[in-house]
Design a protein around this motif. Structure first.
Motif, PDB file in Angstrom:
ATOM      1  N   UNK A 354       0.827  -1.139   0.113  1.00 15.42           N
ATOM      2  CA  UNK A 354       0.141   0.021   0.015  1.00 15.42           C
ATOM      3  C   UNK A 354       0.687   1.248  -0.019  1.00 15.42           C
ATOM      4  N   UNK A 355       1.789   1.368   0.749  1.00 12.82           N
ATOM      5  CA  UNK A 355       2.628   2.439   0.892  1.00 12.82           C
ATOM      6  C   UNK A 355       3.424   2.642  -0.495  1.00 12.82           C
ATOM      7  N   UNK A 356       3.882   1.677  -1.157  1.00 16.28           N
ATOM      8  CA  UNK A 356       4.599   1.783  -2.574  1.00 16.28           C
ATOM      9  C   UNK A 356       3.617   2.450  -3.502  1.00 16.28           C
ATOM     10  N   UNK A 357       2.455   2.171  -3.536  1.00 14.85           N
ATOM     11  CA  UNK A 357       1.035   2.416  -4.311  1.00 14.85           C
ATOM     12  C   UNK A 357       0.911   3.920  -4.056  1.00 14.85           C
ATOM     13  N   UNK A 358       0.892   4.130  -2.735  1.00 18.58           N
ATOM     14  CA  UNK A 358       0.465   5.479  -2.340  1.00 18.58           C
ATOM     15  C   UNK A 358       1.577   6.667  -2.464  1.00 18.58           C
ATOM     16  N   UNK A 359       2.661   6.035  -2.274  1.00 22.01           N
ATOM     17  CA  UNK A 359       4.078   6.953  -2.421  1.00 22.01           C
ATOM     18  C   UNK A 359       3.826   8.342  -1.635  1.00 22.01           C
ATOM     19  N   UNK A 360       3.270   8.340  -0.557  1.00 18.89           N
ATOM     20  CA  UNK A 360       3.310   9.544   0.206  1.00 18.89           C
ATOM     21  C   UNK A 360       2.551  10.713  -0.142  1.00 18.89           C
ATOM     22  N   UNK A 361       1.582  10.372  -1.139  1.00 23.84           N
ATOM     23  CA  UNK A 361       0.649  11.509  -1.672  1.00 23.84           C
ATOM     24  C   UNK A 361      -0.565  11.447  -0.800  1.00 23.84           C
ATOM     25  N   UNK A 362      -0.811  10.727   0.031  1.00 23.95           N
ATOM     26  CA  UNK A 362      -1.800  10.787   0.710  1.00 23.95           C
ATOM     27  C   UNK A 362      -3.199  10.155   0.230  1.00 23.95           C
ATOM     28  N   UNK A 363      -4.220   9.952   1.225  1.00 25.44           N
ATOM     29  CA  UNK A 363      -5.344   8.922   0.745  1.00 25.44           C
ATOM     30  C   UNK A 363      -6.519   9.422   1.582  1.00 25.44           C
ATOM     31  N   UNK A 364      -7.805   9.088   0.962  1.00 27.99           N
ATOM     32  CA  UNK A 364      -8.699   9.470   1.843  1.00 27.99           C
ATOM     33  C   UNK A 364      -9.770   8.349   1.870  1.00 27.99           C
ATOM     34  N   UNK A 365     -10.631   8.145   3.156  1.00 29.97           N
ATOM     35  CA  UNK A 365     -11.447   7.081   3.460  1.00 29.97           C
ATOM     36  C   UNK A 365     -12.920   7.349   3.615  1.00 29.97           C
ATOM     37  N   UNK A 366     -13.725   6.582   3.017  1.00 35.78           N
ATOM     38  CA  UNK A 366     -15.402   6.627   3.289  1.00 35.78           C
ATOM     39  C   UNK A 366     -15.812   5.273   3.671  1.00 35.78           C
ATOM     40  N   UNK A 367     -16.671   5.285   4.619  1.00 34.63           N
ATOM     41  CA  UNK A 367     -17.336   3.896   5.040  1.00 34.63           C
ATOM     42  C   UNK A 367     -18.661   4.042   4.922  1.00 34.63           C
ATOM     43  N   UNK A 368     -19.270   2.595   4.966  1.00 36.16           N
ATOM     44  CA  UNK A 368     -20.689   2.752   4.853  1.00 36.16           C
ATOM     45  C   UNK A 368     -21.066   1.129   5.224  1.00 36.16           C
ATOM     46  N   UNK A 369     -21.476   1.258   6.647  1.00 39.45           N
ATOM     47  CA  UNK A 369     -21.786   0.109   7.385  1.00 39.45           C
ATOM     48  C   UNK A 369     -20.521  -0.895   7.655  1.00 39.45           C
ATOM     49  N   UNK A 370     -20.362  -1.970   7.200  1.00 37.09           N
ATOM     50  CA  UNK A 370     -19.083  -2.693   7.354  1.00 37.09           C
ATOM     51  C   UNK A 370     -17.921  -2.676   6.470  1.00 37.09           C
ATOM     52  N   UNK A 371     -18.316  -1.743   5.489  1.00 41.11           N
ATOM     53  CA  UNK A 371     -17.357  -1.576   4.416  1.00 41.11           C
ATOM     54  C   UNK A 371     -16.502  -0.183   4.575  1.00 41.11           C
ATOM     55  N   UNK A 372     -15.325  -0.318   4.465  1.00 42.79           N
ATOM     56  CA  UNK A 372     -14.362   0.723   4.327  1.00 42.79           C
ATOM     57  C   UNK A 372     -13.468   0.960   2.965  1.00 42.79           C
ATOM     58  N   UNK A 373     -13.622   2.196   2.178  1.00 41.24           N
ATOM     59  CA  UNK A 373     -13.130   2.287   0.879  1.00 41.24           C
ATOM     60  C   UNK A 373     -12.008   3.209   1.091  1.00 41.24           C
ATOM     61  N   UNK A 374     -10.791   2.866   0.698  1.00 46.01           N
ATOM     62  CA  UNK A 374      -9.451   3.741   0.955  1.00 46.01           C
ATOM     63  C   UNK A 374      -9.195   3.967  -0.466  1.00 46.01           C
ATOM     64  N   UNK A 375      -9.291   5.445  -0.699  1.00 45.80           N
ATOM     65  CA  UNK A 375      -8.980   5.908  -2.034  1.00 45.80           C
ATOM     66  C   UNK A 375      -7.720   6.631  -2.136  1.00 45.80           C
ATOM     67  N   UNK A 376      -6.667   6.302  -2.909  1.00 49.65           N
ATOM     68  CA  UNK A 376      -5.484   6.703  -3.174  1.00 49.65           C
ATOM     69  C   UNK A 376      -5.502   8.098  -3.895  1.00 49.65           C
TER      70      UNK A 376
END
Length: 445
Positions: A354-376
């Protein structure tokens, strides 16, 4: 009005295989259907004789993609979306929520300020058509939603109860639109009472009430903003209206950058930056409180989300001077509204990738019930976490041009995918309460 957006998805398919047989020696055609998973035949002569009221109750429980595909069957099924009888059954049954995520291409604040007053935002390409990308975590599928009825100069700010909120970009007294993308309905809230630039906005919609809280980015002059005040809007079926009443002042030296709020248990929460903390607005008590974030000095890209009735904080933890491996962690806020408990940590091998793909540029998260979506950010990758199954999954890229990289446009603008929890519903009668305000729709003339 694009109500068949769930049909034209090339990746969509029916959950069962169907085999139809017909008799050429008879004037009537009978069909039999088989479920490939159970191998049991269903007699079409029985299923074709179901009472319409019983059939409507069955259709009401279909997930939204299946419901819109069923509208291709016959004229009666097509007209169910506009049938008061069917919609009343739908509201009485309260089918299980179909938890999804809705994403939009979102330009950075810098780009908005430069283009302020130019009618930009969601429709900068001149097509005058806003577009969203719906992700179904249950089927791992992407769908495209169009918003042709949203005028230019508005950007998406949140979602709740099947409605998506859009806010005017122009600095000043902001206007909010609430729309149901499944049926194409749009309702307008009255303008806010205080001029703002890009405030943080929280939305909570139930079958009988609408609550909106707006905070920060007060325009103290044409060239300066400051986080000073908040205001709230409330309307309910009991006949109570509160049209942008000024709420209590914001805590001193707060910094609101995300522009998003999360509603949990009668409270709105948003991130405070420099240093990290969480701001909480108690709707009934009309007061703001500051909650200390866990490991606040070592957090990176923190996000707040609602999950199954609780507030969850997701962030990367980086202790550069201590012998602690970098990680991505999830904390849950306890009922005392002050204590955080770590509930999950990304497996270390996955975090390395994940750190390699994200490259220190940051990410955001959004959740809905049991699911969490992490957007690079500035990447076309998303990571899905299922809290119930404890599973992590790299999501296939959005096939509809949902990449969050704006580098290829040749300009200085930067685009990221901004996501919201979205529960599609066929009808939202609570918006009829807004019709009593008799507000003119922007761009109607």
């Amino acid at each position: 009005m694009e109500t068949n957006m769930f049909i034209n998805n090339p990746s969509a398919h029916l959950p069962f295989s169907y085999t139809f047989t017909s008799s050429s020696n008879s004037s009537t055609t009978t069909s039999t259907t088989t479920d490939s998973t159970s191998g049991q035949w269903m007699d079409g002569r029985i299923w074709s004789k179901l009472p319409p009221s019983l059939l409507d109750r069955i259709i009401a429980f279909l997930p939204p993609p299946a419901f819109f595909r069923s509208r291709c069957v016959c004229k009666r099924f097509y007209g169910l979306l506009f049938s008061n009888t069917f919609l009343e059954i739908y509201l009485q049954l309260l089918p299980p929520r179909h938890n999804c995520f809705l994403f939009f291409k979102h330009k950075t604040l810098k780009s908005y300020i430069y283009k302020r007053g130019g009618g930009g935002g969601a429709n900068d390409d001149g097509s005058n058509k806003a577009e969203g990308f719906l992700f179904d975590p249950n089927e791992i599928r992407w769908y495209r939603l169009s918003f042709p009825y949203i005028p230019s100069g508005f950007y998406p700010s949140g979602s709740s109860g099947g409605l998506v909120s859009w806010v005017s970009e122009e600095a000043g007294l902001k206007t909010i639109l609430l729309c149901n993308p499944l049926v194409g309905s749009v309702s307008q809230l009255p303008p806010m009472s205080r001029p703002r630039l890009f405030p943080s906005i929280g939305l909570s919609v139930t079958p009988t009430s609408i609550d909106v809280t707006v905070a920060g980015d007060d325009l103290i002059s044409p060239y300066a903003v400051k986080n000073l005040s908040s205001e709230s809007f409330h309307v309910d079926a009991g006949g109570f209206f509160s049209l942008w009443a000024m709420a209590s002042s914001l805590p001193r030296l707060c910094s609101l950058e995300s522009g998003k709020m999360v509603y949990v248990g009668g409270k709105f929460y948003c991130m405070n930056y420099s240093p990290f903390s969480v701001l909480c607005y108690e709707v009934t008590g009309n007061r703001w409180i500051k909650i200390q974030a866990p490991m606040r000095r070592f957090l990176r890209s923190p996000s707040l989300l609602e999950s199954r009735g609780r507030l969850v904080l997701v962030a990367a933890v980086e202790k550069s001077k201590l012998n602690v491996p970098k990680s991505l962690r999830l904390w849950s806020l306890q009922q005392d509204n002050a204590t955080w408990v770590e509930i999950e940590r990304m497996p270390q091998p996955l975090y390395t990738q994940f750190a390699v793909e994200e490259g220190g540029k940051g990410f955001e998260c959004v959740g809905n019930q049991e699911f969490v979506m992490i957007v690079l950010r500035r990447a076309s990758l998303q990571l899905l976490f299922d809290m119930v199954r404890k599973s992590w999954l790299w999501v296939p890229p959005c096939p509809y041009g949902g990449s969050s990289s704006g580098a290829g446009s040749g300009g200085s603008e930067e685009e990221v995918l901004q996501g919201f929890a979205y529960d599609p519903v066929l009808t939202t009668p609570v918006v009829s309460l807004l019709d009593q305000l008799a507000l003119p729709f922007p761009g109607a003339c």
